[in-house]
Scaffold this motif. Structure first.
Motif, PDB file in Angstrom:
ATOM      1  N   THR A 295     -13.426  31.917  42.364  1.00  0.00           N
ATOM      2  CA  THR A 295     -14.199  32.384  41.506  1.00  0.00           C
ATOM      3  C   THR A 295     -13.623  33.267  40.214  1.00  0.00           C
ATOM      4  OG1 THR A 295     -14.970  34.606  42.893  1.00  0.00           O
ATOM      5  CG2 THR A 295     -16.118  32.450  42.727  1.00  0.00           C
ATOM      6  N   ALA A 296     -12.262  33.729  40.010  1.00  0.00           N
ATOM      7  CA  ALA A 296     -11.412  34.360  39.448  1.00  0.00           C
ATOM      8  C   ALA A 296     -11.337  33.548  38.108  1.00  0.00           C
ATOM      9  CB  ALA A 296     -10.597  34.839  39.904  1.00  0.00           C
ATOM     10  N   TYR A 297     -11.135  34.209  36.829  1.00  0.00           N
ATOM     11  CA  TYR A 297     -11.047  34.637  35.709  1.00  0.00           C
ATOM     12  C   TYR A 297      -9.203  34.543  35.494  1.00  0.00           C
ATOM     13  CZ  TYR A 297     -15.298  36.369  35.559  1.00  0.00           C
ATOM     14  OH  TYR A 297     -16.735  36.710  35.148  1.00  0.00           O
TER      15      TYR A 297
ATOM     16  N   ASP B  95     -10.494  40.703  33.807  1.00  0.00           N
ATOM     17  CA  ASP B  95     -11.927  40.794  34.445  1.00  0.00           C
ATOM     18  C   ASP B  95     -12.951  41.032  34.708  1.00  0.00           C
ATOM     19  OD1 ASP B  95     -12.037  40.221  38.215  1.00  0.00           O
ATOM     20  OD2 ASP B  95     -13.035  39.319  36.867  1.00  0.00           O
ATOM     21  N   ASP B  96     -13.591  40.125  33.618  1.00  0.00           N
ATOM     22  CA  ASP B  96     -15.324  41.547  32.538  1.00  0.00           C
ATOM     23  C   ASP B  96     -15.604  40.061  31.905  1.00  0.00           C
ATOM     24  OD1 ASP B  96     -16.787  41.810  30.280  1.00  0.00           O
ATOM     25  OD2 ASP B  96     -16.157  44.034  31.747  1.00  0.00           O
ATOM     26  N   PRO B  97     -17.249  39.468  32.228  1.00  0.00           N
ATOM     27  CA  PRO B  97     -17.162  38.214  32.084  1.00  0.00           C
ATOM     28  C   PRO B  97     -17.559  38.396  30.533  1.00  0.00           C
ATOM     29  CG  PRO B  97     -19.019  39.769  33.803  1.00  0.00           C
ATOM     30  CD  PRO B  97     -18.142  40.774  33.353  1.00  0.00           C
ATOM     31  N   TYR B  98     -17.819  39.300  29.884  1.00  0.00           N
ATOM     32  CA  TYR B  98     -17.880  39.563  28.574  1.00  0.00           C
ATOM     33  C   TYR B  98     -16.883  39.217  28.051  1.00  0.00           C
ATOM     34  CZ  TYR B  98     -18.820  41.719  23.885  1.00  0.00           C
ATOM     35  OH  TYR B  98     -19.360  41.419  22.467  1.00  0.00           O
ATOM     36  N   LEU B  99     -15.335  39.663  28.123  1.00  0.00           N
ATOM     37  CA  LEU B  99     -14.329  39.377  28.080  1.00  0.00           C
ATOM     38  C   LEU B  99     -12.868  38.669  27.782  1.00  0.00           C
ATOM     39  CD1 LEU B  99     -12.678  42.886  28.225  1.00  0.00           C
ATOM     40  CD2 LEU B  99     -13.713  42.077  26.022  1.00  0.00           C
ATOM     41  N   THR B 100     -13.925  37.256  29.161  1.00  0.00           N
ATOM     42  CA  THR B 100     -13.450  36.303  29.315  1.00  0.00           C
ATOM     43  C   THR B 100     -13.072  35.118  28.288  1.00  0.00           C
ATOM     44  OG1 THR B 100     -14.524  35.768  31.773  1.00  0.00           O
ATOM     45  CG2 THR B 100     -12.595  36.857  31.498  1.00  0.00           C
ATOM     46  N   PRO B 101     -12.802  33.949  28.451  1.00  0.00           N
ATOM     47  CA  PRO B 101     -13.445  32.819  27.929  1.00  0.00           C
ATOM     48  C   PRO B 101     -14.061  31.684  28.963  1.00  0.00           C
ATOM     49  CG  PRO B 101     -11.474  32.041  27.967  1.00  0.00           C
ATOM     50  CD  PRO B 101     -11.374  33.871  28.568  1.00  0.00           C
ATOM     51  N   ARG B 102     -15.193  31.807  28.055  1.00  0.00           N
ATOM     52  CA  ARG B 102     -15.560  30.446  28.688  1.00  0.00           C
ATOM     53  C   ARG B 102     -15.820  29.233  28.619  1.00  0.00           C
ATOM     54  NH1 ARG B 102     -20.895  33.662  27.546  1.00  0.00           N
ATOM     55  NH2 ARG B 102     -19.385  35.660  26.743  1.00  0.00           N
TER      56      ARG B 102
ATOM     57  N   GLU C 153     -12.273  28.913  23.057  1.00  0.00           N
ATOM     58  CA  GLU C 153     -11.855  30.405  23.559  1.00  0.00           C
ATOM     59  C   GLU C 153     -11.390  30.724  24.434  1.00  0.00           C
ATOM     60  OE1 GLU C 153     -15.465  31.770  25.373  1.00  0.00           O
ATOM     61  OE2 GLU C 153     -16.219  31.795  23.891  1.00  0.00           O
TER      62      GLU C 153
ATOM     63  N   PHE D 224      -8.294  33.052  22.822  1.00  0.00           N
ATOM     64  CA  PHE D 224      -7.945  34.076  23.163  1.00  0.00           C
ATOM     65  C   PHE D 224      -6.290  33.842  24.303  1.00  0.00           C
ATOM     66  CE2 PHE D 224     -12.200  34.741  22.933  1.00  0.00           C
ATOM     67  CZ  PHE D 224     -12.594  35.207  24.003  1.00  0.00           C
TER      68      PHE D 224
ATOM     69  N   PRO E 267     -14.615  27.510  37.080  1.00  0.00           N
ATOM     70  CA  PRO E 267     -13.982  27.470  35.483  1.00  0.00           C
ATOM     71  C   PRO E 267     -12.282  27.634  35.275  1.00  0.00           C
ATOM     72  CG  PRO E 267     -15.731  29.061  35.046  1.00  0.00           C
ATOM     73  CD  PRO E 267     -15.918  28.842  37.164  1.00  0.00           C
TER      74      PRO E 267
ATOM     75  N   ARG F 295     -22.035  37.641  20.034  1.00  0.00           N
ATOM     76  CA  ARG F 295     -21.520  37.086  21.888  1.00  0.00           C
ATOM     77  C   ARG F 295     -22.432  36.902  23.235  1.00  0.00           C
ATOM     78  NH1 ARG F 295     -17.065  34.993  23.689  1.00  0.00           N
ATOM     79  NH2 ARG F 295     -16.376  35.391  26.103  1.00  0.00           N
TER      80      ARG F 295
ATOM     81  N   ALA G 203     -22.880  38.251  27.153  1.00  0.00           N
ATOM     82  CA  ALA G 203     -21.928  38.386  28.030  1.00  0.00           C
ATOM     83  C   ALA G 203     -22.473  37.781  28.858  1.00  0.00           C
ATOM     84  CB  ALA G 203     -21.970  39.907  28.987  1.00  0.00           C
TER      85      ALA G 203
ATOM     86  N   ARG H 220     -19.242  37.518  37.774  1.00  0.00           N
ATOM     87  CA  ARG H 220     -19.113  36.620  39.770  1.00  0.00           C
ATOM     88  C   ARG H 220     -19.385  36.687  40.536  1.00  0.00           C
ATOM     89  NH1 ARG H 220     -13.349  37.034  40.842  1.00  0.00           N
ATOM     90  NH2 ARG H 220     -12.226  38.849  40.145  1.00  0.00           N
TER      91      ARG H 220
ATOM     92  N   ARG I 262     -14.870  47.246  39.954  1.00  0.00           N
ATOM     93  CA  ARG I 262     -14.475  46.320  38.496  1.00  0.00           C
ATOM     94  C   ARG I 262     -16.733  45.919  39.769  1.00  0.00           C
ATOM     95  NH1 ARG I 262      -9.004  43.696  38.786  1.00  0.00           N
ATOM     96  NH2 ARG I 262     -10.067  41.998  40.750  1.00  0.00           N
TER      97      ARG I 262
ATOM     98  N   ASN J 280     -18.196  43.717  38.788  1.00  0.00           N
ATOM     99  CA  ASN J 280     -18.772  41.750  38.535  1.00  0.00           C
ATOM    100  C   ASN J 280     -17.674  41.039  39.231  1.00  0.00           C
ATOM    101  OD1 ASN J 280     -16.373  42.669  36.582  1.00  0.00           O
ATOM    102  ND2 ASN J 280     -16.219  40.305  36.385  1.00  0.00           N
TER     103      ASN J 280
END
Lengths: 652, 335
Positions: free
Chosen positions: A67-69, A75-82, A86, A90, A465, B62, B64, B68, B89, B91
C-alpha cells in the motif's frame, strides 16, 4: 602489555560479548587456556565485515509494502501522485529542483564553504565547474577536458597549435574522445536556461509522447566539424584516434562516413579495437538496404575482427543480434548460431541477448504458440538468476517478454516472467517508469483476461497503485473481468479507485461502469450501494465543466436510482436530460411511470407525460394512454392527458 | 493571481447587482457585503457552485485522497510499513489513537494532524515480530559463545576485567557523538593479587572509585578524544595502580593515626585509659609497671573490652556493638 611475565596476575583478558554496549575488544589468537579449568576456553576469531553489511542484512529482512507510495514521495495522501501523469510531473519536478539546487551551489561556491557533515560528504559541497587556468598550456587543456567544456577545449587546442606547443598523445586522445562523444557541442547542463526554452518549444510542436529528452535533442554529425578538422591536422594518427572518430560518427548518425574512416584505418594497416567493431556493426543498418547485404557486411566485419585478433565481447554479439532481429526468414537460424558462438567463446548472454532472440523468433500475433516456445526455453534457462545491467537494451527484455505472453495468452509463462522479476534485484532491470508501466500494464491485462477474479483482485491490490498506475484501458479490462466472474458488487470500490486515478473524466469508462451496474437488478443492499455510487458519479462529473453526458449514462443513472427507490433524485435526473439535450429511452419512461404508479403520485405521472411531450418522444401517446388507464386523475388532469395523447398520436 | 481574483470578484459583484434590484444605496451596500462574503468563502476555499467556478476557468482544488490505512489488510507485514525509526504518520498507522489534553471536558484530539503524536519517539518499527526478524538477520555476524563459560562465576574467574563503552546513533548532519569516547573499566579487587598493605594502599589511591559493597573498582576515562586512547589510558591506570600499591615508599612509615583506615587498639588512648584504671583498681598485685601491664593485657576481660572497642570504632554504633561494649565494660570493671 600486561600478561607476559607477571605470574602474580590472573589472566587479564577481555570477554568477547555481543551485548549492548560492551565492546568486543579481542586479540586474534584462537585459544587462550586458563590455568586450572577443566576444559580449555576457545575464543573464536572475530568476524569482520564491510561498513554496510549490517544495514544490508537488516534490509534483507524487510519486504515490500503493497500500500506504500513510491519511496521518493512524501508519505501523505495529499502529497503523493495518484495518476501516471501526476507521477511524472512530481518526479520530474523533484529532479529539476535537485538540479537547480546543484546548479546554484556550483555557481556560487563562496556561499557554501562551511562543511557541516561529518564524515565529509563530497557530493554536497560545491564542485569546481569554473575554469581556473587561463594560460595557453596543456594543463589548461586537460582541465577543460575534465570539466567537459567542449568549445573551450577546442579553442585551447587551437591556441596551443598556433603557439607551436606540442600536445601529448594522451591529451589528444582525450580531446578527440570528448569532441566525438558530445558531437562538438557543450553538454546540456552548461546552458540550462536557454536549452530549457528550446526544449519547451520542441515539446509544444511535437505533441506526441516523448520518452526521452535525448530523442528530441538528437544531434547530427556535421560536415567538417572540429573533430574531423583536428583529426586531419594530426601529424600521426593511431588506432585510438580513428576509433574515437568512428564511434562518434556512428553515435551521431554519420554511418557512411564511419565506414569510410574504417577503410582509411585499414589502409593505414592499423587494427581497430572491439569498441570500434561494435560501433560499426550497429551502423550496418544505416549503410546497406537489403538484409542479405547487411548480413554479408556483418560477416565481413566479423572475419576482419578475427583476422586482427580482436576478441569480441557481449556488446558485439548483442549488436549482431540486434541487426538479425529484423532479418526475416533467416533470422532464427542465424540467431541461434550466434548464440552458440557466444557460448563457445565463453561470454555469458545478458537479457538483451535473449530479448533479440525472442524478437527474431516472433512472427506475428496470429501464430501465438510457436512464439511462446522459445520464450519458454529462455525462461527455464533464466529461472532464479539475478542480473545486472550490462547492455542498455537489457531493460526492454521484460516488457517484450510480457508482450509475447499476452499475445499468446499464456498465463503460466506470465507468472514465470513475474517471478523472475521478483528475484533479488531484477526489478531494477524493468527500466524507467515508462517501461515499468508498459510491463505491468501488459501483465495486468493478461491477468484480467485469463485469471479468476479473486486472483486478479489479489494482484490488483499488490501492484496498484504502488507499482503501476493503470490507464483507462486497464480499468475497463478489470471491469470486464469483474463482469465475467459476476462480482459486480465490487463496482463501487472500483469506482473510488477510478476517481483517485483521475480517470473519471473519460466518458467511455464512466458509461461502461454505469452500464454494468444498471444491466441487471441485484439484491437490495447491492442496489443501494449502486445507487449511492451513481449519485457519486453524478456529483463528480458535474464538477467537470467539459464532460459531455451521453444519453446512455444518464439513463443508467436514472435506472439505478429508480431501482433503489430514490424517486426524488431520479426526477432530478430527468430534468438533466432536457438541459443536456439528450433523449431518454422509452423503457426508462415506462419504468418511471410504473414507479409513479406504485407510489401513487398522479401529479408526477402527468408531469412525466408532459416532459416526454416536450421532448417530442414518440412514446408520448402510449404513456398518456397508460397514465389514463392506471391512475386516478382529476378532470383537469384527464383533459391534459387527452390532449397529449391526441397530439402524440399523429406523430407516430 | 491577485489580478484574476479581483477580476472574479468584480464580475461576481456585477452578476449580483441586477439580481437584487434594490435601491441604489442598499444595492451598493449588498454589493459590498456580497463581495465580502464571496471573498471570505473564496478564501476558505469551498466550492460553492461548481458551474460558477467553471465559468471563470479556475481548476478544482486538489483534495486529499483517502488515507492508506483503508487499504491495509489485517494480516499485512507490519515490518514492511515501518521498517525503520520514522516519525508517526497518521495515515499509515491503522490504530485509532488519540493524544492530548481534553479541552473543556471533551475528548483527546484524534491522530490526524496531531503534533503530540509526532513529537514523541515511537517504537512502531520494533514490534516483537520485527525484532525476531532482525535477530535472525544478524545471526550470521555473531560467533559461538565459548562453551566453557557457562556461568557468571566462570566469566568472572577467567575474564575479571570488564570494559564498557557506548555507541550513539542519531539523525543529523554529523555522525560523531563526543560521549562515545567514554570508557568504563571494572575489576573486582579480589581477583587482583594484593596483600594487606597493597590492598590498603590501593584503596587509598583510588578513593571514591571503589565500591565496598560489591568490591568493584571502576575506572572511568574520558579525558582523551578517542575511545581507543581512553581504553589504553584506563589499562595503563590499572597497571600503575597495581604496581604502586605493591611498592612501599619510605614516607609511608610516617603514617599517623589520622591516616589509618582502621582503628587499632594497641597504642590508643583507650588502651592507656583502661590500663590506668585497672592499675589504680589494683587488680593485679605484684610486679612492676611493665609486667603488670602485660599481665593485664592478657586477661580475658581486657581482651573482650578490646574487641568491643574495636568493633565500636570500626563498625560504628549500632545495637549489638553497644550491647557488647556494655557487657565488656561491666566485666572489666567488675560491676
Amino acid at each position: 602489555m600486561l600478561q607476559s611475565g607477571q605470574e602474580c596476575l590472573v589472566n587479564i583478558e577481555l570477554p568477547y560479548t555481543l551485548g549492548f554496549g560492551w565492546t568486543p575488544v579481542l586479540r586474534q589468537q584462537a585459544a587462550e587456556t586458563s590455568k586450572e579449568s577443566t576444559e580449555s576456553i576457545v575464543i573464536p576469531t572475530k568476524k569482520t565485515w564491510n561498513k554496510e553489511a549490517v544495514l544490508q542484512a537488516l534490509a534483507s529482512s524487510v519486504s515490500r509494502d503493497p500500500t506504500a507510495y513510491p519511496y521518493q514521495f512524501q508519505d501523505d495522501p495529499y502529497l503523493t501522485p495518484r495518476s501516471y501523469a501526476e507521477f511524472q510531473l512530481f518526479s520530474l519536478s523533484q529532479e529539476s529542483g535537485r538540479a537547480t539546487a546543484k546548479y546554484i551551489v556550483n555557481s556560487n561556491p563562496k556561499f557554501f564553504t562551511k562543511d557541516f557533515a561529518e564524515p565529509h560528504i563530497p557530493c554536497l559541497m560545491p564542485e569546481t565547474v569554473l575554469l581556473r587556468l587561463e594560460e595557453v598550456t596543456e594543463e589548461a587543456l586537460k582541465e577543460r577536458i575534465s570539466l567537459r567544456k567542449v568549445k573551450a577545449a577546442v579553442d585551447m587546442y587551437d591556441q596551443l597549435l598556433q603557439s607551436g606547443t606540442a600536445v601529448s598523445k594522451e591529451t589528444i586522445h582525450d580531446l578527440l574522445d570528448l569532441i566525438c562523444f558530445y558531437c562538438d557541442k557543450d553538454p546540456v547542463q552548461e546552458e540550462a536556461p536557454e536549452l530549457a526554452d528550446t526544449v519547451r518549444d520542441e515539446l509544444k510542436r511535437r505533441k506526441g509522447r516523448f520518452r526521452r529528452a535525448s530523442e528530441l535533442l538528437k544531434l547530427t554529425w556535421k560536415e567538417n566539424n572540429s573533430a574531423e578538422r583536428i583529426f586531419n591536422l594530426l601529424p600521426e594518427r593511431d588506432a585510438r584516434c580513428y576509433s574515437a572518430l568512428i564511434r562518434g560518427m556512428v553515435k551521431h548518425g554519420a554511418y557512411a562516413k564511419a565506414f569510410n574512416m574504417y577503410t582509411d584505418l585499414l589502409n593505414n594497416k592499423l587494427t581497430a579495437d572491439v569498441h570500434t567493431f561494435n560501433a560499426l556493426i550497429s551502423a550496418v543498418t544505416g549503410v546497406r538496404e537489403t538484409y542479405n547485404e547487411r548480413w554479408a557486411l556483418i560477416t565481413e566485419l566479423l572475419n576482419q575482427m578475427t583476422q586482427q585478433k580482436v576478441r569480441p565481447n557481449l556488446l558485439t554479439f548483442n549488436s549482431v543480434l540486434k541487426v538479425l532481429r529484423y532479418y526475416g526468414y533467416f533470422s532464427k537460424t542465424q540467431a541461434l548460431q550466434t548464440l552458440n558462438e557466444m557460448k563457445a567463446i565463453g561470454i555469458a548472454p545478458s537479457l538483451a541477448t535473449f530479448d533479440h532472440i525472442c524478437a527474431a523468433f516472433y512472427k506475428s500475433v496470429s501464430s501465438g504458440s510457436s512464439n511462446s516456445d522459445i520464450l519458454q526455453e529462455v525462461m527455464t534457462e533464466l529461472a532464479g538468476r539475478s542480473f545486472t545491467c550490462q547492455d542498455p537494451d537489457d531493460v526492454l527484455f521484460f516488457s517484450s517478454a510480457m508482450k509475447i505472453c499476452l499475445n499468446g495468452k499464456d498465463l503460466e509463462l506470465g507468472y514465470t516472467v513475474q517471478s523472475l522479476v521478483e528475484v533479488g534485484e531484477n526489478w531494477k532491470l524493468l527500466g524507467d517508469s515508462y517501461q515499468q508501466s508498459i510491463y505491468y500494464g501488459r501483465f495486468f491485462t493478461l491477468l484480467c483476461m485469463m485469471e479468476h477474479i479473486d486472483v486478479v483482485l489479489k494482484w490488483y491490490r499488490w501492484i496498484i497503485p504502488s507499482l503501476y498506475y493503470p490507464s483507462s484501458l486497464g480499468m475497463s479490462d478489470l471491469l470486464q473481468a469483474l463482469d465475467t466472474d459476476s462480482r459486480l458488487d465490487l463496482l463501487p470500490t472500483i469506482w473510488k479507485d477510478i476517481r483517485s486515478l483521475g480517470h473519471d473524466n473519460k466518458p467511455d469508462l464512466v458509461e461502461m461502469l454505469l452500464g454494468l451496474m444498471a444491466r441487471d437488478s441485484h439484491s437490495p443492499e447491492v442496489q443501494e450501494s449502486f445507487a449511492l455510487c451513481a449519485l457519486d458519479v453524478k456529483t463528480v462529473v458535474d464538477e467537470k465543466p467539459r464532460f459531455v453526458w451521453s444519453a446512455l449514462s444518464l439513463s443508467y443513472i436514472t435506472t439505478l436510482l429508480l431501482r433503489a427507490n430514490r424517486t426524488e433524485e431520479a426526477w432530478k435526473m430527468l430534468q438533466l436530460f432536457k438541459s443536456n439535450n439528450r433523449v431518454p429511452s422509452e423503457g426508462l419512461l415506462g419504468n418511471f411511470l410504473s414507479v409513479c404508479h406504485s407510489e401513487g403520485s398522479s401529479q408526477k405521472a402527468i408531469e412525466l407525460v408532459q416532459l416526454s411531450a416536450t421532448l417530442c418522444l414518440s412514446a408520448t401517446g402510449k404513456l398518456a394512454k397508460q397514465a389514463l388507464a392506471d391512475f386516478k386523475l382529476t378532470e383537469k388532469q384527464r383533459a391534459i392527458l387527452f390532449d397529449l395523447e391526441t397530439t402524440g398520436e399523429p406523430s407516430e | 493571481m491577485s489580478a484574476s481574483y479581483s477580476r472574479v470578484l468584480l464580475s461576481l459583484g456585477r452578476l449580483n447587482f441586477p439580481r437584487l434590484g434594490l435601491q441604489k444605496l442598499t444595492g451598493r451596500f449588498t454589493y459590498a457585503t456580497d463581495l465580502n462574503t464571496n471573498s471570505s468563502s473564496g478564501k476558505s476555499k469551498g466550492l460553492p457552485e461548481g458551474k460558477k467556478r467553471g465559468q471563470f476557468g479556475r481548476r478544482n482544488k486538489r483534495i486529499a485522497g483517502p488515507p492508506r490505512t483503508e487499504k491495509m489488510p489485517v494480516d499485512q507485514d507490519w515490518a514492511a510499513v515501518y521498517p525503520s525509526a520514522t516519525p508517526f504518520r497518521s495515515n499509515s498507522v491503522p490504530l485509532p489513537v488519540r493524544m492530548g489534553y481534553p479541552v473543556q471536558r471533551g475528548i483527546p484530539p484524534e491522530k490526524k494532524g496531531n503534533l503530540e503524536l509526532i513529537k514523541i519517539p515511537n517504537f512502531l518499527h520494533l514490534t516483537p515480530v520485527a525484532i525476531k526478524k532482525h535477530c535472525e538477520a544478524l545471526k550470521p555476524f555473531c560467533t559461538e559463545w565459548p562453551s566453557a563459560l557457562d556461568s557468571d562465576a566462570e566469566c568472572d574467574k577467567h575474564f575479571p576485567v570488564k570494559v564498557k563503552s557506548t555507541d550513539y546513533v542519531s539523525a543529523g548532519p554529523s555522525l560523531r557523538n563526543p560521549s562515545a569516547r567514554i570508557v568504563h573499566l571494572r575489576v573486582k579487587l579480589s581477583s587482583l593479587n594484593l596483600d594487606d598493605h597493597a590492598q590498603k594502599k590501593m584503596l587509598k589511591l583510588v578513593g571514591e572509585r571503589y565500591c565496598k559493597a560489591t568490591d568493584i573498582l571502576t575506572i572511568t576515562t574520558s579525558s582523551c578524544p578517542l575511545r581507543r586512547q581512553n581504553y589504553d589510558y584506563a589499562m595503563y591506570l590499572l597497571t600503575v595502580l597495581y604496581h604502586e600499591s605493591w611498592k612501599t615508599e619510605a614516607w609511608e612509615a610516617e603514617m599517623t593515626v589520622a591516616d589509618m583506615e582502621e582503628y587499632s587498639w594497641e597504642g590508643s588512648p583507650s588502651q592507656k585509659n583502661i590500663l590506668d584504671i585497672l592499675l589504680r583498681m589494683k587488680v593485679e598485685a605484684e610486679g612492676d609497671a611493665d609486667e603488670v601491664r602485660e599481665k593485664l593485657l592478657v586477661r580475658k576481660d581486657v581482651e573482650e573490652y578490646r574487641d568491643s572497642v574495636m568493633r565500636l570504632k570500626n563498625e560504628g554504633e549500632n545495637e549489638s556493638s553497644m550491647l557488647q561494649y556494655k557487657e565488656a565494660v561491666k566485666k572489666v570493671l567488675n560491676m
